[in-house]
Write a protein that holds these residues in place. Structure first.
Motif, short mmCIF file in Angstrom:
data_model
loop_
_atom_site.label_atom_id
_atom_site.label_comp_id
_atom_site.label_asym_id
_atom_site.label_seq_id
_atom_site.Cartn_x
_atom_site.Cartn_y
_atom_site.Cartn_z
N THR A 1 0.84 -1.20 0.00
CA THR A 1 0.00 0.00 0.00
C THR A 1 0.88 1.25 0.00
O THR A 1 1.78 1.38 0.83
CB THR A 1 -0.93 0.01 1.23
N GLN A 2 0.58 2.17 -0.91
CA GLN A 2 1.37 3.40 -1.03
C GLN A 2 0.71 4.53 -0.25
O GLN A 2 -0.52 4.63 -0.17
CB GLN A 2 1.50 3.80 -2.51
N TYR A 3 1.55 5.39 0.35
CA TYR A 3 1.06 6.53 1.14
C TYR A 3 1.80 7.79 0.69
O TYR A 3 2.98 7.75 0.34
CB TYR A 3 1.33 6.32 2.64
N TYR A 4 1.08 8.93 0.75
CA TYR A 4 1.70 10.23 0.61
C TYR A 4 1.86 10.82 2.02
O TYR A 4 0.94 10.74 2.84
CB TYR A 4 0.84 11.17 -0.24
N LYS A 5 3.03 11.46 2.27
CA LYS A 5 3.32 12.03 3.58
C LYS A 5 3.75 13.48 3.43
O LYS A 5 4.50 13.83 2.52
CB LYS A 5 4.43 11.22 4.28
N TYR A 6 3.28 14.32 4.40
CA TYR A 6 3.60 15.75 4.37
C TYR A 6 3.87 16.25 5.79
O TYR A 6 3.26 15.79 6.76
CB TYR A 6 2.43 16.55 3.79
N GLU A 7 4.79 17.22 5.87
CA GLU A 7 5.01 17.97 7.11
C GLU A 7 4.84 19.45 6.78
O GLU A 7 5.54 19.98 5.90
CB GLU A 7 6.38 17.72 7.70
N ILE A 8 3.90 20.12 7.47
CA ILE A 8 3.54 21.50 7.14
C ILE A 8 3.49 22.32 8.42
O ILE A 8 3.04 21.84 9.46
CB ILE A 8 2.16 21.54 6.44
N LEU A 9 3.96 23.55 8.35
CA LEU A 9 3.86 24.49 9.47
C LEU A 9 2.87 25.59 9.09
O LEU A 9 3.07 26.32 8.11
CB LEU A 9 5.22 25.12 9.79
N VAL A 10 1.79 25.67 9.85
CA VAL A 10 0.75 26.67 9.60
C VAL A 10 0.87 27.75 10.66
O VAL A 10 0.86 27.47 11.87
CB VAL A 10 -0.65 26.03 9.64
N ARG A 11 0.98 29.01 10.23
CA ARG A 11 1.11 30.14 11.16
C ARG A 11 0.00 31.15 10.91
O ARG A 11 -0.50 31.29 9.80
CB ARG A 11 2.48 30.81 11.00
#
Length: 274
Positions: A212-222
Motif C-alpha cells: 500500500t502506497q502513502y503520501y506524507k507531508y510535514e507542514i507548518l501553519v502560522r
C-alpha cells in the motif's frame, strides 16, 4: 505444660469386708497413694524446661525453614520479573506511580486502519471535517490532536490522485481558510492582506510491506496572532478497499520542540491500512 495423670486405685474388695473404721482408713490410704503420685508428678515437672527447650528448638527450626523458603520465593520473583501488585490492580491504574508503558503508545485498530495512540491522549467527539471517523487530543493541551478522515473514492491507489503536490492541493481544506478579508501590510513574514500562511517543510511517498502506497507531508501553519508560534501538521494518506484514508496530526509549535514531536511522528509512522 507437662501432662499429669492421676491414678486412683480403690481396693474395694478389701474395704468392703471390713468395718466402717477400716473403710475410712482404706479410703485415706488410697488418697495418700494418689497424693504421692501427684507429688511425684510435681517433682517431674521440674524438668519441664527441657521439654520447653526442645519445643522451642523445633519452632526455631520450623521458622528457619519458612524464612529460607520465603527468601527463595522472593529471589525467584525478582529473577522472573513478576509484578503481582500491578497484576492485582491493573497496569493502567499505576497506583505505585511507576512508569509502566515505556513506549508511550497504545495500539489501536479501527475500521480499515490501525495506529499507535499516544498513551496520554484522550478521545474527542469533535468533528473538524466531514468524514471524521476518529479524533483524539492531548489531555494536557487540546491544541495537540489528530483526526482520521475516511471518504469514498473510485481510485485504487493514492498515486491515482496524481503527484503528491497535486493531491495536497485537493485536501487543502485540512489547514483551514483565511476568513479575514481586510487590508494588511507585509508584516511578520506574511504577504500583504494575508494573516495566515502554510509552509511545506517536507513531502514524500512510502510503501508498506503489503504494497500500500502513502503520501506524507510535514507542514507548518502560522497565523498573525502568533499563537504558540504556529501549528505543525503531519499528513499521511492512502487508499484501500475503495476508501481514501487521511491522518492529520497537529502539534503546537512550543510543545513540538518540548517533546511532542516524538509523539507526532510515532503516530504518523504507525498509521497503516488493512
Amino acid at each position: 505444660a507437662v501432662p499429669v495423670t492421676i491414678s486412683l486405685t480403690l481396693h474395694t474388695s478389701v474395704c468392703s469386708s471390713r468395718s466402717k473404721m477400716a473403710s475410712v482408713l482404706c479410703s485415706k490410704s488410697a488418697f495418700a497413694g494418689a497424693t504421692a503420685k501427684v507429688q511425684g508428678a510435681k517433682r517431674s515437672a521440674v524438668r519441664a524446661p527441657l521439654v520447653v527447650r526442645a519445643q522451642k528448638d523445633s519452632v526455631e527450626v520450623d521458622v528457619s525453614r519458612r524464612a529460607t523458603l520465603a527468601s527463595l520465593a522472593g529471589a525467584a520473583a525478582l529473577l522472573s520479573g513478576a509484578a503481582p501488585s500491578f497484576a492485582a490492580y491493573g497496569d493502567a491504574a499505576n497506583v505505585f506511580g511507576r512508569k509502566t508503558n515505556q513506549s508511550g503508545f497504545v495500539p489501536y485498530a479501527g475500521e480499515g486502519f490501525a495506529l499507535l495512540l499516544p498513551s496520554k491522549w484522550n478521545p474527542s467527539k469533535e468533528k473538524d471535517f466531514p468524514g471524521v471517523q476518529l479524533r483524539y487530543e492531548d489531555n494536557f493541551d487540546a491544541v495537540n490532536n489528530f483526526v482520521v478522515v475516511v471518504q469514498d473514492t473510485d481510485k485504487k491507489s493514492i498515486a491515482d490522485f496524481g503527484a503528491p503536490e497535486k493531491f495536497l492541493e485537493s485536501v487543502s481544506y485540512l489547514f483551514g481558510k483565511q476568513s479575514y478579508s481586510g487590508e494588511t501590510v507585509s508584516e511578520g513574514g506574511f504577504a500583504p492582506n494575508r494573516v495566515s500562511a502554510a509552509s511545506l517543510l517536507d513531502i514524500g511517498s512510502t510503501t508498506d510491506k503489503k504494497g500500500t502506497q502513502y503520501y506524507k507531508y510535514e507542514i507548518l501553519v502560522r497565523t498573525a496572532d502568533g499563537d504558540e508560534g504556529g501549528r505543525h501538521q503531519l499528513i499521511k494518506a492512502g487508499v484501500s478497499g475503495g476508501k481514501l484514508y487521511i491522518l492529520k496530526v497537529q502539534i503546537g509549535d512550543k510543545r513540538w520542540f518540548k517533546g511532542a514531536k516524538k509523539e507526532a511522528f510515532g503516530l504518523s509512522d504507525s498509521f497503516t491500512l488493512a
